[in-house]
Design a protein around this motif. Structure first.
Motif, PDB file in Angstrom:
ATOM      1  N   SER A   2       0.829  -1.202   0.000  1.00 50.40           N
ATOM      2  CA  SER A   2       0.000   0.000   0.000  1.00 50.40           C
ATOM      3  C   SER A   2       0.857   1.243   0.000  1.00 50.40           C
ATOM      4  O   SER A   2       2.035   1.231   0.359  1.00 50.40           O
ATOM      5  CB  SER A   2      -0.893   0.014   1.243  1.00 50.40           C
ATOM      6  OG  SER A   2      -0.141   0.329   2.394  1.00 50.40           O
ATOM      7  N   SER A   3       0.255   2.384  -0.406  1.00 43.22           N
ATOM      8  CA  SER A   3       0.986   3.643  -0.437  1.00 43.22           C
ATOM      9  C   SER A   3       1.396   4.081   0.955  1.00 43.22           C
ATOM     10  O   SER A   3       2.359   4.835   1.115  1.00 43.22           O
ATOM     11  CB  SER A   3       0.143   4.728  -1.107  1.00 43.22           C
ATOM     12  OG  SER A   3      -1.102   4.888  -0.465  1.00 43.22           O
ATOM     13  N   LEU A   4       0.696   3.607   1.999  1.00 41.38           N
ATOM     14  CA  LEU A   4       1.089   3.965   3.355  1.00 41.38           C
ATOM     15  C   LEU A   4       2.415   3.326   3.745  1.00 41.38           C
ATOM     16  O   LEU A   4       3.145   3.831   4.591  1.00 41.38           O
ATOM     17  CB  LEU A   4      -0.003   3.550   4.346  1.00 41.38           C
ATOM     18  CG  LEU A   4      -1.297   4.364   4.283  1.00 41.38           C
ATOM     19  CD1 LEU A   4      -2.326   3.769   5.246  1.00 41.38           C
ATOM     20  CD2 LEU A   4      -1.040   5.821   4.627  1.00 41.38           C
ATOM     21  N   ALA A   5       2.735   2.182   3.138  1.00 43.52           N
ATOM     22  CA  ALA A   5       3.984   1.498   3.443  1.00 43.52           C
ATOM     23  C   ALA A   5       5.121   1.959   2.537  1.00 43.52           C
ATOM     24  O   ALA A   5       6.282   1.715   2.822  1.00 43.52           O
ATOM     25  CB  ALA A   5       3.801  -0.008   3.314  1.00 43.52           C
ATOM     26  N   LEU A  51      15.446   3.390  -6.014  1.00 43.23           N
ATOM     27  CA  LEU A  51      14.934   3.032  -4.690  1.00 43.23           C
ATOM     28  C   LEU A  51      13.729   2.108  -4.844  1.00 43.23           C
ATOM     29  O   LEU A  51      12.676   2.519  -5.329  1.00 43.23           O
ATOM     30  CB  LEU A  51      14.534   4.293  -3.919  1.00 43.23           C
ATOM     31  CG  LEU A  51      15.707   5.237  -3.609  1.00 43.23           C
ATOM     32  CD1 LEU A  51      15.195   6.571  -3.112  1.00 43.23           C
ATOM     33  CD2 LEU A  51      16.634   4.619  -2.586  1.00 43.23           C
ATOM     34  N   PRO A  52      13.848   0.848  -4.424  1.00 47.02           N
ATOM     35  CA  PRO A  52      12.785  -0.128  -4.684  1.00 47.02           C
ATOM     36  C   PRO A  52      11.499   0.118  -3.917  1.00 47.02           C
ATOM     37  O   PRO A  52      10.445  -0.395  -4.313  1.00 47.02           O
ATOM     38  CB  PRO A  52      13.425  -1.463  -4.271  1.00 47.02           C
ATOM     39  CG  PRO A  52      14.500  -1.089  -3.308  1.00 47.02           C
ATOM     40  CD  PRO A  52      15.023   0.227  -3.769  1.00 47.02           C
ATOM     41  N   ASP A  53      11.550   0.899  -2.813  1.00 43.15           N
ATOM     42  CA  ASP A  53      10.330   1.116  -2.032  1.00 43.15           C
ATOM     43  C   ASP A  53       9.655   2.436  -2.370  1.00 43.15           C
ATOM     44  O   ASP A  53       8.764   2.885  -1.646  1.00 43.15           O
ATOM     45  CB  ASP A  53      10.630   1.055  -0.531  1.00 43.15           C
ATOM     46  CG  ASP A  53      11.598   2.146  -0.081  1.00 43.15           C
ATOM     47  OD1 ASP A  53      12.398   2.612  -0.905  1.00 43.15           O
ATOM     48  OD2 ASP A  53      11.558   2.520   1.114  1.00 43.15           O
ATOM     49  N   ALA A  54      10.063   3.060  -3.478  1.00 42.37           N
ATOM     50  CA  ALA A  54       9.514   4.367  -3.846  1.00 42.37           C
ATOM     51  C   ALA A  54       8.672   4.271  -5.108  1.00 42.37           C
ATOM     52  O   ALA A  54       8.964   3.506  -6.024  1.00 42.37           O
ATOM     53  CB  ALA A  54      10.633   5.372  -4.057  1.00 42.37           C
ATOM     54  N   ASP A  55       7.607   5.072  -5.146  1.00 43.83           N
ATOM     55  CA  ASP A  55       6.834   5.284  -6.365  1.00 43.83           C
ATOM     56  C   ASP A  55       7.199   6.670  -6.896  1.00 43.83           C
ATOM     57  O   ASP A  55       7.203   7.647  -6.137  1.00 43.83           O
ATOM     58  CB  ASP A  55       5.334   5.210  -6.082  1.00 43.83           C
ATOM     59  CG  ASP A  55       4.898   3.817  -5.649  1.00 43.83           C
ATOM     60  OD1 ASP A  55       5.525   2.834  -6.082  1.00 43.83           O
ATOM     61  OD2 ASP A  55       3.940   3.715  -4.866  1.00 43.83           O
ATOM     62  N   ALA A  70       7.091  12.336 -20.866  1.00 46.27           N
ATOM     63  CA  ALA A  70       6.723  10.925 -20.742  1.00 46.27           C
ATOM     64  C   ALA A  70       7.523  10.063 -21.713  1.00 46.27           C
ATOM     65  O   ALA A  70       7.882   8.919 -21.399  1.00 46.27           O
ATOM     66  CB  ALA A  70       5.226  10.751 -20.979  1.00 46.27           C
ATOM     67  N   ALA A  71       7.837  10.614 -22.881  1.00 47.47           N
ATOM     68  CA  ALA A  71       8.616   9.859 -23.864  1.00 47.47           C
ATOM     69  C   ALA A  71      10.056   9.657 -23.406  1.00 47.47           C
ATOM     70  O   ALA A  71      10.726   8.717 -23.848  1.00 47.47           O
ATOM     71  CB  ALA A  71       8.593  10.583 -25.207  1.00 47.47           C
ATOM     72  N   LEU A  72      10.537  10.537 -22.520  1.00 40.23           N
ATOM     73  CA  LEU A  72      11.903  10.427 -22.011  1.00 40.23           C
ATOM     74  C   LEU A  72      11.979   9.614 -20.726  1.00 40.23           C
ATOM     75  O   LEU A  72      13.057   9.157 -20.347  1.00 40.23           O
ATOM     76  CB  LEU A  72      12.465  11.832 -21.735  1.00 40.23           C
ATOM     77  CG  LEU A  72      12.569  12.776 -22.937  1.00 40.23           C
ATOM     78  CD1 LEU A  72      12.938  14.176 -22.460  1.00 40.23           C
ATOM     79  CD2 LEU A  72      13.590  12.258 -23.929  1.00 40.23           C
ATOM     80  N   ALA A  73      10.838   9.447 -20.056  1.00 40.73           N
ATOM     81  CA  ALA A  73      10.821   8.788 -18.745  1.00 40.73           C
ATOM     82  C   ALA A  73      10.644   7.286 -18.909  1.00 40.73           C
ATOM     83  O   ALA A  73       9.842   6.839 -19.725  1.00 40.73           O
ATOM     84  CB  ALA A  73       9.684   9.360 -17.896  1.00 40.73           C
ATOM     85  N   PRO A  74      11.386   6.518 -18.129  1.00 42.05           N
ATOM     86  CA  PRO A  74      11.188   5.067 -18.183  1.00 42.05           C
ATOM     87  C   PRO A  74       9.860   4.684 -17.548  1.00 42.05           C
ATOM     88  O   PRO A  74       9.427   5.292 -16.572  1.00 42.05           O
ATOM     89  CB  PRO A  74      12.363   4.521 -17.370  1.00 42.05           C
ATOM     90  CG  PRO A  74      12.723   5.625 -16.433  1.00 42.05           C
ATOM     91  CD  PRO A  74      12.439   6.900 -17.173  1.00 42.05           C
ATOM     92  N   ALA A  75       9.182   3.695 -18.118  1.00 47.30           N
ATOM     93  CA  ALA A  75       7.952   3.190 -17.495  1.00 47.30           C
ATOM     94  C   ALA A  75       8.345   2.500 -16.199  1.00 47.30           C
ATOM     95  O   ALA A  75       9.442   1.969 -16.077  1.00 47.30           O
ATOM     96  CB  ALA A  75       7.263   2.217 -18.451  1.00 47.30           C
ATOM     97  N   PRO A  76       7.504   2.474 -15.179  1.00 42.69           N
ATOM     98  CA  PRO A  76       6.131   2.962 -15.143  1.00 42.69           C
ATOM     99  C   PRO A  76       5.981   4.304 -14.431  1.00 42.69           C
ATOM    100  O   PRO A  76       5.099   4.491 -13.589  1.00 42.69           O
ATOM    101  CB  PRO A  76       5.433   1.862 -14.345  1.00 42.69           C
ATOM    102  CG  PRO A  76       6.481   1.453 -13.336  1.00 42.69           C
ATOM    103  CD  PRO A  76       7.811   1.645 -13.999  1.00 42.69           C
ATOM    104  N   ILE A  77       6.853   5.271 -14.734  1.00 40.03           N
ATOM    105  CA  ILE A  77       6.772   6.576 -14.089  1.00 40.03           C
ATOM    106  C   ILE A  77       5.571   7.341 -14.640  1.00 40.03           C
ATOM    107  O   ILE A  77       5.399   7.461 -15.858  1.00 40.03           O
ATOM    108  CB  ILE A  77       8.066   7.370 -14.298  1.00 40.03           C
ATOM    109  CG1 ILE A  77       9.222   6.675 -13.558  1.00 40.03           C
ATOM    110  CG2 ILE A  77       7.909   8.796 -13.813  1.00 40.03           C
ATOM    111  CD1 ILE A  77      10.558   7.355 -13.744  1.00 40.03           C
ATOM    112  N   GLU A  78       4.750   7.858 -13.757  1.00 40.34           N
ATOM    113  CA  GLU A  78       3.562   8.616 -14.146  1.00 40.34           C
ATOM    114  C   GLU A  78       3.912  10.091 -14.260  1.00 40.34           C
ATOM    115  O   GLU A  78       4.545  10.661 -13.374  1.00 40.34           O
ATOM    116  CB  GLU A  78       2.463   8.421 -13.106  1.00 40.34           C
ATOM    117  CG  GLU A  78       1.171   9.161 -13.440  1.00 40.34           C
ATOM    118  CD  GLU A  78       0.065   8.898 -12.435  1.00 40.34           C
ATOM    119  OE1 GLU A  78      -0.906   9.692 -12.405  1.00 40.34           O
ATOM    120  OE2 GLU A  78       0.163   7.908 -11.676  1.00 40.34           O
ATOM    121  N   CYS A  79       3.496  10.732 -15.348  1.00 43.10           N
ATOM    122  CA  CYS A  79       3.742  12.155 -15.567  1.00 43.10           C
ATOM    123  C   CYS A  79       2.447  12.933 -15.349  1.00 43.10           C
ATOM    124  O   CYS A  79       1.388  12.562 -15.879  1.00 43.10           O
ATOM    125  CB  CYS A  79       4.271  12.401 -16.977  1.00 43.10           C
ATOM    126  SG  CYS A  79       5.921  11.711 -17.255  1.00 43.10           S
TER     127      CYS A  79
END
Length: 234
Positions: A2-5, A51-55, A70-79
């Motif tokens: 979850s996002s809380l963790a 960082l594996p625990d970061a979104d 978005a075209a420059l950012a690696p998936a799954p980064i949300e823009c």
């Protein structure tokens, strides 16, 4: 999980094709400067993705630059569009998106002009927030800051600040004191605003680990020889 963790990292990014770094414009062609902006953005995304625990979210200005970034950012980064307002208002919106809308217990915002930003520094900020402090700041040598993290939207710290001046950090710390917010500072670095900063970056990269700022290193290697600084008039 979850996002809380987990915790959230928000990258405040300007689309490379948009005007920016105006103090460098007289030293580089538009194509060269755009390539530098792209390299700085790519290196920032490289650092925050470590960082594996970061979104990770990228907050883009201008709003119509979302597809470009978005075209420059690696998936799954949300823009996400930054929206309107000054820097403080846009940071407040980014924090609100992460903490209020997405329910992250901790959020860290960074810019894209600190080439020596590392995942380790972001992890340090995360750990500061885990220790129940409400705000963490990564200080910049020019009197501002390259990182701000919080456990709730720090509106009091993002209003009435003279952004882009050498008093931005001091003004923010004063606002934190008035608001009764416990603040911790982490390691300082420099950011890229002037040709002197770029020349310093070129010098210091030679003594840094090879994995740091790989895209900026490639920018220097790709025939991007820096100009000689003009001699001041006598």
């Amino acid at each position: 999980m979850s996002s809380l963790a987990r915790f959230a990292i928000g990258v405040l990014a300007r689309a490379p094709s948009a005007e920016g770094k105006t103090r460098l414009a007289c030293h580089m062609t538009p194509a060269r400067l755009r390539a530098l902006r792209e390299a700085l953005l790519a290196d920032t995304l490289h650092a925050v993705s470590d960082l594996p625990d970061a979104d990770v979210f990228v907050f883009v200005t201008p709003d119509d630059g979302v597809e470009e970034v978005a075209a420059l950012a690696p998936a799954p980064i949300e823009c996400v569009p930054q929206g309107t307002g000054d820097l403080g208002q846009r940071m407040q919106s980014a924090f609100a998106h992460l903490i209020d809308d997405r329910a992250y217990a901790r959020a860290v915002l960074v810019g894209t002009d600190a080439p020596f930003l590392t995942g380790g520094r972001i992890a340090e900020a995360r750990d500061v927030l885990t220790s129940a402090r409400e705000v963490v700041l990564g200080t910049a040598e020019d009197g501002g800051y390259y990182l701000i993290g919080a456990t709730r939207v720090p509106a009091a710290l993002l209003e009435g600040i003279a952004w882009g001046t050498d008093s931005a950090l001091a003004d923010t710390l004063h606002a934190a004191k008035l608001a009764g917010l416990e603040t911790r500072l982490i390691a300082s670095t420099f950011d890229i605003d002037t040709i002197d900063d770029v020349l310093r970056l070129e010098r210091e990269l030679g003594s840094m680990p090879d994995g740091l700022a790989p895209n900026v290193r490639a920018w220097f290697r790709a025939g991007q020889a820096l100009p000689t600084l003009p001699t001041p008039p006598t």
